[in-house]
Design an enzyme around this catalytic site. Structure first.
Site, PDB file in Angstrom:
ATOM      1  N   ARG A  46       1.333  -1.128   0.078  1.00 32.85           N
ATOM      2  CA  ARG A  46       0.082  -0.051  -0.439  1.00 32.85           C
ATOM      3  C   ARG A  46       0.701   0.925  -0.166  1.00 32.85           C
ATOM      4  O   ARG A  46       0.460   2.403  -0.583  1.00 32.85           O
ATOM      5  CB  ARG A  46      -1.020  -0.511   0.860  1.00 32.85           C
ATOM      6  CG  ARG A  46      -1.498   1.119   1.109  1.00 32.85           C
ATOM      7  CD  ARG A  46      -2.927   0.795   2.537  1.00 32.85           C
ATOM      8  NE  ARG A  46      -2.883   0.433   3.297  1.00 32.85           N
ATOM      9  CZ  ARG A  46      -1.602   1.128   4.758  1.00 32.85           C
ATOM     10  NH1 ARG A  46      -1.221   1.870   4.761  1.00 32.85           N
ATOM     11  NH2 ARG A  46      -2.330   0.174   5.536  1.00 32.85           N
ATOM     12  N   TYR A  99     -15.574  18.290 -15.746  1.00 31.08           N
ATOM     13  CA  TYR A  99     -15.607  16.616 -16.221  1.00 31.08           C
ATOM     14  C   TYR A  99     -16.988  16.387 -14.704  1.00 31.08           C
ATOM     15  O   TYR A  99     -17.121  16.194 -13.712  1.00 31.08           O
ATOM     16  CB  TYR A  99     -15.055  15.370 -15.783  1.00 31.08           C
ATOM     17  CG  TYR A  99     -15.223  14.308 -15.613  1.00 31.08           C
ATOM     18  CD1 TYR A  99     -16.072  13.145 -16.441  1.00 31.08           C
ATOM     19  CD2 TYR A  99     -14.745  13.159 -14.515  1.00 31.08           C
ATOM     20  CE1 TYR A  99     -16.370  12.072 -16.402  1.00 31.08           C
ATOM     21  CE2 TYR A  99     -14.595  11.699 -14.423  1.00 31.08           C
ATOM     22  CZ  TYR A  99     -16.129  10.910 -14.965  1.00 31.08           C
ATOM     23  OH  TYR A  99     -16.300   9.279 -15.047  1.00 31.08           O
ATOM     24  N   ASP A 171      -6.640  19.129 -13.924  1.00 32.51           N
ATOM     25  CA  ASP A 171      -6.960  18.237 -14.635  1.00 32.51           C
ATOM     26  C   ASP A 171      -6.863  18.122 -16.636  1.00 32.51           C
ATOM     27  O   ASP A 171      -6.869  18.589 -16.916  1.00 32.51           O
ATOM     28  CB  ASP A 171      -8.508  17.749 -14.573  1.00 32.51           C
ATOM     29  CG  ASP A 171      -8.622  16.196 -15.588  1.00 32.51           C
ATOM     30  OD1 ASP A 171      -7.923  15.813 -16.007  1.00 32.51           O
ATOM     31  OD2 ASP A 171      -9.261  15.915 -15.056  1.00 32.51           O
ATOM     32  N   LYS A 196      -6.122   6.703 -19.618  1.00 34.79           N
ATOM     33  CA  LYS A 196      -7.543   7.548 -20.677  1.00 34.79           C
ATOM     34  C   LYS A 196      -5.856   7.463 -21.988  1.00 34.79           C
ATOM     35  O   LYS A 196      -6.113   6.078 -22.184  1.00 34.79           O
ATOM     36  CB  LYS A 196      -7.889   8.602 -20.924  1.00 34.79           C
ATOM     37  CG  LYS A 196      -9.202   8.850 -20.346  1.00 34.79           C
ATOM     38  CD  LYS A 196      -9.628   8.873 -19.342  1.00 34.79           C
ATOM     39  CE  LYS A 196     -10.993   8.329 -18.674  1.00 34.79           C
ATOM     40  NZ  LYS A 196     -11.459   8.182 -17.824  1.00 34.79           N
TER      41      LYS A 196
END
Length: 380
Positions: A46, A99, A171, A196
């Site tokens: 982690r 978004y 972003d 993406k």
């Protein structure tokens, strides 16, 4: 080091991994200590793994940053940025046409937790000073925006925000580090949905964040480890592999998108085309100045502004597959009203210009003649 070389060589030293040319997938949840109290670079997955560390270092190099952080999704990355920069009582000012998932996170998660959330049209940088308040701690930008491909002047907005003591996060998913580097324009934080273009093959879910400031990096690292929204080693490996061809793919995405935008701009079934590369785009000159090329996404209004018309076109397409995402090698079509922005209230969509008869094309890297023929038959 030039960008194309960074994609291949940054963040990884084969001498440290038994001379493996590609970063190995460290499929382990923990690492063995030799004695009690030993401090390891990697102790628990982690907190970090060598595979994830290679991705984070590579991504930081692409964005000309000093620190990179990988998360289990783009939304987990946004959430970490918000948590690292905001406390209850603080305010975040976000670009209005962002978004849909980011809108949902801000309004449904952050606002109930005591964060004031406001949205503003920031296409005119001069409007920012009046929009800021003493409580504003973070300015959240997209450029180009999803799905209407509006641009904001990152350098101008950042300069104003910094004069008021406000941090700026961008972003950069649609532009990618190949076309735009917000940190070089003054921003404090850059974020990507690596699902993406960075992954590029529609086979990974992952988010990335990069910064230059050591204290900010420390805060994001704490959130990353404390909340645990991290990717597994296989997803990190796939993203690293995708990044190696990012520069090549983006050139083809841009080539094809420019041709698609020009074709659609003269088609009788199309009312309007949104693409920064078109001369009639309201921020075309800003795009020429701020970006290296214009990206691989094209959005349109159909003249028949109905869901039925949008569905008919989407169902007739053969190479543009109807799907939620974007940025993969294959072409996709998205009905923003019901898909990427399905969770946004209808009145908000109406105010932003997100319509039922609207389609967003993620233009892939197929042969352009096939893509244009596909669009022609679907729109006939």
């Amino acid at each position: 080091m030039k960008f194309a070389t960074k994609t291949i060589h940054s963040g990884y030293d084969h001498h440290q991994h038994n001379r493996a040319l590609m970063p190995p997938v460290y499929q382990t949840s923990a690492f063995a200590h030799d004695h009690v109290g030993e401090v390891l670079e990697f102790g628990y997955a982690r907190t970090g793994t060598p595979t994830r560390a290679a991705l984070e270092a590579c991504f930081a190099a692409l964005e000309n940053a000093t620190h990179g952080f990988a998360f289990g999704s783009g939304m987990a990355a946004i959430d970490a940025v918000l948590r690292a920069t905001l406390q209850p009582g603080d305010e975040v000012l976000a670009v209005a046409d962002l978004y849909g998932g980011a809108y949902r996170l801000l309004t449904k998660v952050m606002a109930p937790a005591g964060i004031t959330v406001r949205f503003a049209d920031l296409t005119d940088p001069a409007s920012l000073a009046d929009a800021l308040t003493p409580a504003t701690k973070l300015l959240w930008l997209e450029s180009p925006t999803n799905p209407l491909l509006n641009l904001v002047d990152i350098a101008a907005l950042t300069a104003i925000a910094h004069r008021h003591g406000v941090k700026v996060a961008v972003d950069n998913t649609f532009a990618t580090p190949y076309l735009q580097n917000p940190l070089d324009l003054g921003a404090d934080i850059v974020m990507h949905s690596a699902t993406k273009y960075l992954g590029g093959h529609s086979d990974v879910l992952l988010g990335l964040v990069a910064v230059k400031d050591a204290e900010l990096a420390k805060s994001i690292k704490f959130i990353q480890n404390a909340t645990g929204g991290v990717p597994g080693p296989q997803d990190c490996f796939l993203t690293l592999r995708g990044i190696k061809t990012l520069h090549l793919r983006m050139e083809r995405h841009c080539d094809n998108a420019e041709r698609v935008a020009a074709f659609l701009a003269t088609h009788p079934a199309i009312e309007k085309v949104f693409y920064p590369g078109l001369a009639d785009h309201p921020q075309h000159e800003l795009a020429r100045r701020q970006m290296r090329r214009f990206g691989g996404v094209v959005t349109v209004y159909l003249k028949d502004d109905s869901r039925a018309a949008a569905s008919r076109v989407a169902e007739r397409l053969q190479y543009f597959l109807l799907a939620e995402s974007l940025g993969g090698v294959e072409s996709l079509v998205n009905h923003s009203y019901t898909m990427s922005h399905g969770g946004m209230p209808p009145e908000q969509k109406a105010a932003l210009g997100i319509r039922e008869g609207q389609l967003r094309f993620s233009v892939g890297i197929e042969d352009i003649d096939d893509l244009l023929a596909d669009l022609a038959q679907a729109l006939a």
